[in-house]
Every structure is written in C-alpha cells, then in structure tokens.
Design an enzyme around this catalytic site. Sequence first.
Site, mmCIF file in Angstrom:
data_model
loop_
_atom_site.group_PDB
_atom_site.id
_atom_site.type_symbol
_atom_site.label_atom_id
_atom_site.label_comp_id
_atom_site.label_asym_id
_atom_site.label_seq_id
_atom_site.Cartn_x
_atom_site.Cartn_y
_atom_site.Cartn_z
ATOM 1 N N SER A 21 0.831 -1.201 0.000
ATOM 2 C CA SER A 21 0.000 0.000 0.000
ATOM 3 C C SER A 21 0.864 1.249 0.000
ATOM 4 O O SER A 21 1.801 1.362 0.789
ATOM 5 C CB SER A 21 -0.880 0.036 1.252
ATOM 6 O OG SER A 21 -1.786 -1.024 1.232
ATOM 7 N N HIS A 52 -3.924 1.044 -4.653
ATOM 8 C CA HIS A 52 -3.298 -0.123 -5.255
ATOM 9 C C HIS A 52 -3.459 -0.072 -6.773
ATOM 10 O O HIS A 52 -4.565 -0.091 -7.277
ATOM 11 C CB HIS A 52 -3.939 -1.416 -4.735
ATOM 12 C CG HIS A 52 -3.768 -1.606 -3.264
ATOM 13 N ND1 HIS A 52 -2.709 -2.270 -2.721
ATOM 14 C CD2 HIS A 52 -4.513 -1.198 -2.228
ATOM 15 C CE1 HIS A 52 -2.810 -2.265 -1.405
ATOM 16 N NE2 HIS A 52 -3.905 -1.619 -1.074
ATOM 17 N N HIS A 74 -5.659 -8.849 -1.910
ATOM 18 C CA HIS A 74 -5.635 -9.305 -0.521
ATOM 19 C C HIS A 74 -6.688 -10.390 -0.310
ATOM 20 O O HIS A 74 -7.738 -10.370 -0.963
ATOM 21 C CB HIS A 74 -5.928 -8.141 0.425
ATOM 22 C CG HIS A 74 -4.904 -7.057 0.390
ATOM 23 N ND1 HIS A 74 -4.861 -6.113 -0.612
ATOM 24 C CD2 HIS A 74 -3.864 -6.783 1.218
ATOM 25 C CE1 HIS A 74 -3.842 -5.294 -0.388
ATOM 26 N NE2 HIS A 74 -3.226 -5.677 0.705
ATOM 27 N N TYR A 76 -8.714 -10.596 1.981
ATOM 28 C CA TYR A 76 -9.993 -10.067 2.487
ATOM 29 C C TYR A 76 -10.924 -9.586 1.373
ATOM 30 O O TYR A 76 -12.096 -9.347 1.607
ATOM 31 C CB TYR A 76 -9.769 -8.940 3.508
ATOM 32 C CG TYR A 76 -8.993 -7.739 3.014
ATOM 33 C CD1 TYR A 76 -9.523 -6.861 2.078
ATOM 34 C CD2 TYR A 76 -7.720 -7.487 3.496
ATOM 35 C CE1 TYR A 76 -8.808 -5.771 1.628
ATOM 36 C CE2 TYR A 76 -6.990 -6.388 3.055
ATOM 37 C CZ TYR A 76 -7.542 -5.536 2.119
ATOM 38 O OH TYR A 76 -6.826 -4.453 1.674
ATOM 39 N N GLU A 77 -10.401 -9.449 0.162
ATOM 40 C CA GLU A 77 -11.269 -8.984 -0.924
ATOM 41 C C GLU A 77 -12.250 -10.066 -1.354
ATOM 42 O O GLU A 77 -13.317 -9.764 -1.885
ATOM 43 C CB GLU A 77 -10.425 -8.534 -2.121
ATOM 44 C CG GLU A 77 -9.623 -7.266 -1.823
ATOM 45 C CD GLU A 77 -8.589 -6.962 -2.899
ATOM 46 O OE1 GLU A 77 -8.960 -6.926 -4.084
ATOM 47 O OE2 GLU A 77 -7.414 -6.790 -2.553
ATOM 48 N N ALA A 104 2.428 -2.424 4.043
ATOM 49 C CA ALA A 104 2.189 -1.432 5.086
ATOM 50 C C ALA A 104 1.730 -2.196 6.320
ATOM 51 O O ALA A 104 0.963 -3.153 6.203
ATOM 52 C CB ALA A 104 1.110 -0.457 4.647
ATOM 53 N N MET A 199 -2.156 -7.061 6.722
ATOM 54 C CA MET A 199 -3.193 -7.883 6.077
ATOM 55 C C MET A 199 -2.719 -8.549 4.792
ATOM 56 O O MET A 199 -3.535 -8.888 3.930
ATOM 57 C CB MET A 199 -4.420 -7.002 5.798
ATOM 58 C CG MET A 199 -4.988 -6.316 7.033
ATOM 59 S SD MET A 199 -6.370 -5.236 6.634
ATOM 60 C CE MET A 199 -6.607 -4.370 8.198
ATOM 61 N N SER A 200 -1.421 -8.714 4.643
ATOM 62 C CA SER A 200 -0.920 -9.334 3.407
ATOM 63 C C SER A 200 0.324 -10.162 3.709
ATOM 64 O O SER A 200 0.508 -10.636 4.828
ATOM 65 C CB SER A 200 -0.572 -8.236 2.385
ATOM 66 O OG SER A 200 0.537 -7.471 2.839
ATOM 67 N N ASN A 223 1.424 3.153 11.175
ATOM 68 C CA ASN A 223 0.661 3.599 12.345
ATOM 69 C C ASN A 223 0.988 2.721 13.538
ATOM 70 O O ASN A 223 1.510 1.622 13.376
ATOM 71 C CB ASN A 223 -0.852 3.499 12.056
ATOM 72 C CG ASN A 223 -1.264 2.089 11.666
ATOM 73 O OD1 ASN A 223 -1.099 1.681 10.510
ATOM 74 N ND2 ASN A 223 -1.752 1.333 12.618
ATOM 75 N N HIS A 235 -7.361 3.661 6.888
ATOM 76 C CA HIS A 235 -6.803 3.468 5.547
ATOM 77 C C HIS A 235 -6.139 4.758 5.066
ATOM 78 O O HIS A 235 -5.114 4.719 4.389
ATOM 79 C CB HIS A 235 -7.909 3.016 4.587
ATOM 80 C CG HIS A 235 -7.374 2.527 3.259
ATOM 81 N ND1 HIS A 235 -6.376 1.587 3.161
ATOM 82 C CD2 HIS A 235 -7.686 2.875 1.987
ATOM 83 C CE1 HIS A 235 -6.099 1.367 1.883
ATOM 84 N NE2 HIS A 235 -6.884 2.142 1.146
HETATM 85 N N1 HPA Z 1 -3.405 -3.287 11.129
HETATM 86 C C1 HPA Z 1 -3.482 -4.111 10.055
HETATM 87 N N2 HPA Z 1 -3.012 -3.797 8.870
HETATM 88 C C2 HPA Z 1 -2.404 -2.605 8.737
HETATM 89 C C3 HPA Z 1 -2.281 -1.713 9.800
HETATM 90 C C4 HPA Z 1 -2.811 -2.072 11.070
HETATM 91 O O1 HPA Z 1 -2.751 -1.332 12.070
HETATM 92 N N3 HPA Z 1 -1.645 -0.626 9.324
HETATM 93 C C5 HPA Z 1 -1.361 -0.862 8.021
HETATM 94 N N4 HPA Z 1 -1.820 -2.071 7.648
#
Ligand code: HPA
Length: 261
Positions: A21, A52, A74, A76-77, A104, A199-200, A223, A235
């Site tokens: 990302s 993306h 991903h 989750y999609e 990310a 998430m990847s 973050n 996001h």
């Molecule tokens: N959690 C999950 N996936 C992420 C995060 C997070 O805090 N930040 C960026 N991708």
Amino acid sequence: MNNLKSKLEGRQPKVAIILGSALGMIADAVQDAIAIPYSELSGFPVPKISGHAGKLYLGKLGGKEVAVLAGRAHAYESGNAAVMRPALEQLKEAGIETLLLTNAAGSLKASMKPGSLMALTDHINCAGMNPLIGQHGDENFVSMTNAYDSDLRKAMLAAAKKEKIALKQGVYCWYSGPSFETPAEIRMMQIIGGTAVGMSTAPETILARRLGMKVVAVSTITNLAAGIKGASPSHEETKREGAKAAVNMQRLLIRFFKDMK
Ligand code: HPA
C-alpha cells in the site's frame, strides 16, 4: 498468449518485488521499464481498492533486472487466501527465483514509530486461513523454517546501514482484515511475540515457499496498532504515512539491488 514468460521481450529478471500500500511510486524508479497491465496477464488480480495499482513493470532497479508488481490482491477482498497463486506461478515460470515482498503494517511496539521500516524475521498466522488449504500432495507440507531468508535479510540490513536507514527487524502477524484489529487482539499479538501487524505478505510467503522461491520482506510502519496510546489506524493514515516511508523504502531497495551479486 497472456502469460508473463511470453512478454519478457528478452529480459531475464530473477527477482520480483510486490509493492505494498502506498509504495506504488517505487515503480516510477524502475528504469528502462515496460509496463504490462494485470488485465493482460491471465490470473493476475485486478485490484479493487484505492492506493493499489494493477501493473507489472519489467526493468532495472539499482542496475539489476527486476519484475515489479504494483498492486496485489488481498485475501480479504474475496476470502481466497490463494488469490496471488496464479501470479506467483507465472513469476516462477518466467524464471523468478526470489520474491521481495513489501507491505504497510501497524506497529505493535510504541517505540517503533510510523515511518519506520522493518525487515521480517518471521510471521505468525493470525488469520485462520492458509493459501495451501485444498491443495493435495506431499509438496504442500512446506517447511516454514527460514521462510524469510536469513542471507537475504542480512543483505537488506547491510544495504540499510550503507544508506543510514534504521531498519528494524521483527515478526509480522497476518490478520485477515479488512476491519482493523481490536485493542484486545493487539494485546494478544504483543503477548505471542508479534512486532507488527498487517493484512498481506504471509500468504504470499507461504505460496512462494511452496513454489521454491526465496523470500525477503520489508514492512513500512504506517501507524501504531489499535489500543496503543496515540494510535488511530485508518486506511487514510496507511496511505499517507506509507507514502512518506516510501522514500526510504525506495532508497533501501535501490541500494539492495546495487549491492546484490
Ligand atoms: N493493522 C493491520 N493492517 C495494517 C495496519 C494495522 O494497524 N496498518 C497498516 N496495515
């Protein structure tokens, strides 16, 4: 034909990079590039979410031939953890031996601030899925020891040192998403030994190991994870902070390839 091998135009990349990302700008640094839209490569996923892209670039980074995937799908999609399998199979068929994964991620440590880069030493699967479920044959009992290749990680750390980038190391927890984690889930991940959450990456590492590719992976920390003081995962924050960290990620990768034997 819509397979990558037939579109190499004489190029022979041995390394493929998947951009996470907000890291799409790194594709702009690929020199002498040809870009192939995923829609022209059968089985490549056309990403649906913002931030993306969906193109594969063939060219040079740090003077070495690479294939760069700007955009990934991903789990989750669709609920399909093996969504990247056809693309990785095509990379393998095209001669790719090493997969460099970027992503990310949220930090599980208050001391690892947004903007940090972290090389993955290992992962913990917190998603309850596995991209090899449903596959048959003994080859699917893939060893996940040294899944994140220690020699490649050492080379990445050396590249970071040269560039004066403070590259952290840690364990990536794979969470299915697309909702962010609860603060209680984050506390669990801290207790079980995680350093970052995203998430990847983990499903792609499993698939790449199944295909016999080496893996090296680096997270951009966008973050602090949910529940940590000062955290506000979103996001928007992922895209904003990811774009800032992308500058260092680009420098790191160019140095990694320059120094690669
Ligand atoms: N959690 C999950 N996936 C992420 C995060 C997070 O805090 N930040 C960026 N991708």
